[in-house]
Design an enzyme around this catalytic site. Structure first.
Site, PDB file in Angstrom:
ATOM      1  CD1 TRP A   1     -33.792   4.494   3.387  1.00  0.00           C
ATOM      2  CD2 TRP A   1     -32.428   3.816   1.760  1.00  0.00           C
ATOM      3  NE1 TRP A   1     -34.445   4.655   2.176  1.00  0.00           N
ATOM      4  CE2 TRP A   1     -33.639   4.259   1.169  1.00  0.00           C
ATOM      5  CE3 TRP A   1     -31.411   3.348   0.907  1.00  0.00           C
ATOM      6  CZ2 TRP A   1     -33.866   4.241  -0.213  1.00  0.00           C
ATOM      7  CZ3 TRP A   1     -31.637   3.325  -0.459  1.00  0.00           C
ATOM      8  CH2 TRP A   1     -32.838   3.784  -0.997  1.00  0.00           C
TER       9      TRP A   1
ATOM     10  CB  ILE B   1     -24.609   8.582   3.145  1.00  0.00           C
ATOM     11  CG1 ILE B   1     -23.327   7.747   3.039  1.00  0.00           C
ATOM     12  CG2 ILE B   1     -25.153   8.595   4.571  1.00  0.00           C
ATOM     13  CD1 ILE B   1     -22.105   8.419   3.611  1.00  0.00           C
ATOM     14  CE  LYS B   2     -34.177   7.998   2.699  1.00  0.00           C
ATOM     15  NZ  LYS B   2     -35.238   6.992   2.679  1.00  0.00           N
ATOM     16  CB  VAL B   3     -28.985  10.443   7.376  1.00  0.00           C
ATOM     17  CG1 VAL B   3     -27.888   9.394   7.497  1.00  0.00           C
ATOM     18  CG2 VAL B   3     -28.427  11.734   6.809  1.00  0.00           C
TER      19      VAL B   3
END
Lengths: 306, 306, 306, 306, 306
Positions: free
Chosen positions: D169, D203-205
């Protein structure tokens, strides 16, 4: 080495400790002129580190030599000799087996900018130097107190696992404490109790004054009608605060002062049920013969003969 | 390598150390022109790190090359060569076995924003580079002093366990010390004593001035009637503060200065019972032949011939 | 892989390193169009981490793909490719064995609030990715410099023990340094020397300006009559500050600029005795063919043909 | 479990990872209604920790029970369920094997006084709970960012060595960032890129706004003529910033909002080439049937059917 | 030891724990007068550490002796006795096997200068003293909260791996919390939930007041129509916040107060579905017979008989 019933009784209070640790406590309790009495006198020499060599040793220059202190403790028939890494390294072979030693693990110094101590030796150092115990100082009240407690925890756990005894100097200092509070009755009893709670085998505190620092503690003493008017009574309250006497408590002498005052202190410790004295500058800053005579008198006081 | 009675006597003072450490102390004491005399001269080259290459080496550009210093120490018949990781790595193979080396473990630099040092090498680095000892600097008085003591403790314990000797640079600095206090007699003796208490084998301090920083220490000196008027007398007090002479003490030369002044320093060290000099910029910033001539003269002074 | 006499001579200067490390230095020195010449060009791509993807890669969008950089370095005949953990992981298998790689262990970023870097990879990451070396950045002068030195020490010791080479980016920054001082001649030479003292195998610094930051260093240069008027002369002084040329020194190109300026830099590096260039944005922010042509020209310069 | 060509192609981008890690990525990619499509929906439930139970679960009280979330994720045909230590411990046995789980290693909370997170679980916890991956949050820009990166490094290295996947995150926050900057296009792409550089697998955005925070980044976008006017275009730039699409990127939904808005987000993610959604409060704060209907619609969007 | 169906059901909620931990939870649940009922009363004695010996023990001087508390807990038929290292060491052998013990790992003290605790014992200490569980305190809200969470993580992970149960005291304190907020309903439920999220087996919180600290939480309660008007209702909300009742929750009694008030508390805990009381000063500061009578009454309340 003869272990008396009285000493066996003291050892039985250390019910969670391993035989190695109990044997080392027994070595301290059964050495010297007070052997087997449950009383003890320890010679501590960390003042060179804490105050510098001139202030500590110039009054009696023979004391610049580490061997001097070993020999003094042996010849005066004391129970143990406590000192720092360098000091013990300088005599541990010459005097091996002649007197139990306590390796003081941490120390402060005159130029320290915080109320903290540095760890200057390890438990393994104590093992290789043949010590009976490690010594440690905490400053309850100081901004560094929680860190010092945690450092002590690690040292004590390792020492116990390796069969050593643990001596804890508990000196309230700094933080929210007033200057008078650092030697106050309630604070001193609390400091001694903290040492017991933290798992120390031998607790070293200063003789408490009759000042009471904390209103809530004052109220508790008053409500319970506890007499704190004499030094002996205050010693008794400290002893009670150490698990009702289940832990050995010794009291320190402080800066050099008159012999009569020292004897009065010893009688108060004895009458209040304390286990003895840890007395440094008042011995090694005097000429050797004078120091030995004084220590002989203190031994007699603890034996009830003076 | 011949170990003289005099050296054996010195080694006997290190009674808690293992044979490996004693052998390395013997290597330092029994190398070079002062071999076997109990005196020593050490070449230290950490100024490139501490002050930068231009200030350190431009006065004598051959000194930019790490091999230069090894060869200088060997050709001048010194006891040991002390330097940093990179400097020793650059010559350890070429000069293997030709001179004892001391790996300086920590260093500061001109752009440091605190009175602290960084640890730039390990005890295992010293082992793999064939060093006889590790070197370490503490700053008593600094806000970082307690941390430096603790870092030293870990380094020294490991070095001793691995058979190395431990050289401690004890340089009072910062905190509550005045500028004059950093080289004061009482502070210098205290710094040397701290090094002994911390367990150093070889203690390196600056030559003390006649300033006295701490009123209590001044009183102690006066009360004891200790003469501190000459440089030799001040050296003697430092030596006494190192366990009454049980520890090797060497004195540093400081910034480049005139040859006569350097010879006067050496005579004071000799007459006061110090063990020798650690002398860097005053040698490698001079032309090689001039430096060797100067070192030959210092050797003669320590031999009592000059 | 042919190891020339010239390269063998360079390797012989790393006299304390293990064969594994020397073999990896040889891999870098003997790869690409400059193989065997003692000169090297390295492609570094950590700008995505340090400045963000848009500023780094939008000028040449193919460069968003990690494979682009591997291929560019290979096709241009460079000696090595240096990048971060994620970037190398994304191509290490595809390009295994085709070019030596350097894992950049620590990095800063545009939003950092202190002059410090984070450790984002480990020596073991470099091993598993088949790298020839690890890369590390220190900021001499910064409030974090001592910590960065200590982090480097641990990384370098482990890397050397595991047979890797160590590349150290030494970038003065912050603290008491003026802005001009960060690229000053004396500061740059000191920074390069610190890298050598800390044990780096390959030292990366910026090309120094003719500014002199420290009065004492200025005096030392003037007293020694050292010529610093040309870029080549300043390169020569940096090389001399790296153990008189015993350590490989490469110079960085900085932000994107005109090709002629880059060629001038390369000639100064060559003429001053530097070992080569580490050149990132000036290559990968140009179209691929343009970048390869430029790199071919730089190769020719280092070969003395341009 | 069928691994499609499309998934195999995605896995091939993770070329430096061990088979264990790839198998766990495959488990996530090949579970649920989007199995094999390269798209994914993850249910994250760390809001109880981050915002407290009342704000998180009172709107739909069934959600107080950890089993509720497992069952919701399973019944809705999601790819994975991500939660904290205590939440996963409370259902890991009941639902073993029914859905891939992601152990969120660190978390903040409403009463935190700094922009930092605490590490509340270990990689070994993930192993013993049978998780497919660990999850971690970094705050680029925060005063604690470098520390968070270093903590992530250790977690990720251990997780990769033990065959787990790593979900990062990356939430810009604090420091020199403006409030609008925390969701700015350039900052978001940089945050996603940092996650890729740090070695994350997934990938967390957050979905980026059209604000541009950094003038240099704005200039780079403008100079390169990159279109950022639509949400899909901005997603495309984030995907490109993740190694040109070599890393899986999912986008978070944020606070509870209308269903149409959520569907618009999903279409933008799909059209911009993102890999999916991580959607918590917008599902578990709705009644179960409503949440499942919404998730079915999102699945259809990712399948191109809505 | 008989394990009832009711207890087996409780144990089944701890589905990720090893048999050793479940057996220790069963020991606590199946000891004393409430054995098998799912209810428990724990005697905690860390007040000597936290408040000093005079304030804690002078009201009932028998309590200065550590054995007093063991015997009180046993004779009153309680489920477990929780205390500090020194206190447990002083009785662990004498009372071995007679009552489950909980080693309180960390503590604060009256002179602490920060809202933090020191770690004073280890998980291995709990093992060697034969404890069933370790106890730990966190201060959500405090500037030290994240550090306390991380310390807890390490302790809990080790304890679970070694088959112990973990009791977590979750006491909101300091930071941005108002004084009323430290016991507010929403804050208390959040604190209990954090303990569950962090993986505690038994959660200890204070009985919450009807104050609501956080506007967002207040809104959530109001929107959901949750009744918080009675103490029992507030207990019910805390229990629900602990994974909808999947975790054991006990409530503390606070400072000494009237017996009726204590009984009212117990009834509210019972009626709200809490698992019991942890009650220290209200027992050991009363005369022994009075304390035992009070505890008998509380037992009856939990059994539904009073």
């Amino acid at each position: 080495m003869k272990v008396t019933k009285l000493v066996k009784n003291i050892l039985s209070k250390y019910e969670s400790d391993c035989p190695g640790t109990k044997a080392n406590l027994a070595r301290i309790l059964c050495t010297g002129k007070l052997a087997g009495t449950g009383k003890m006198i320890i010679l501590p020499v960390d003042q060179g580190f804490e105050h510098g060599p001139a202030r500590s040793f110039a009054p009696n220059p023979d004391a610049y030599d580490p061997h001097y202190h070993y020999q003094l403790a042996i010849d005066a028939g004391l129970n143990a000799y406590a000192s720092t890494l360098g000091m013990l390294e300088a005599g541990a072979d010459t005097f091996a087996g002649q007197i139990p030693t306590i390796l003081k693990i941490n120390s402060s110094n005159s130029w320290a900018t915080t109320k903290d101590q540095s760890l200057n030796a390890s438990v393994d150092d104590a093992i290789r130097l043949g010590c009976a115990a490690v010594g440690f100082t905490i400053y309850p009240g100081s901004e560094h107190a929680l860190d010092l407690f945690e450092e002590f925890r690690a040292v004590a756990e390792e020492a116990k696992a390796k069969g050593l005894a643990v001596v804890l100097w508990s000196y309230p200092r700094g933080g929210n404490l007033s200057s008078a509070g650092e030697t106050a009755m309630d604070v001193g009893a609390y400091a001694a109790h903290l040492a017991a709670e933290l798992g120390a085998h031998i607790i070293k505190v200063k003789l408490p004054s009759d000042h009471l620092e904390q209103p809530e503690a004052k109220k508790a003493f008053v409500d319970a009608g506890i007499d704190l008017s004499s030094q002996a009574a205050r010693v008794r309250e400290v002893v009670r605060s150490c698990f009702n006497g289940r832990r050995i408590v010794v009291f320190s002498g402080g800066a050099k002062k008159g012999a009569d005052s020292i004897y009065d202190d010893a009688r108060a410790i004895r009458d209040g049920g304390g286990n003895g004295s840890i007395i440094g500058r008042n011995t090694f800053q005097r000429p050797r013969e004078e120091a030995i005579a004084m220590l002989t008198q203190i031994v007699d006081i603890y034996k009830g003969k003076a």
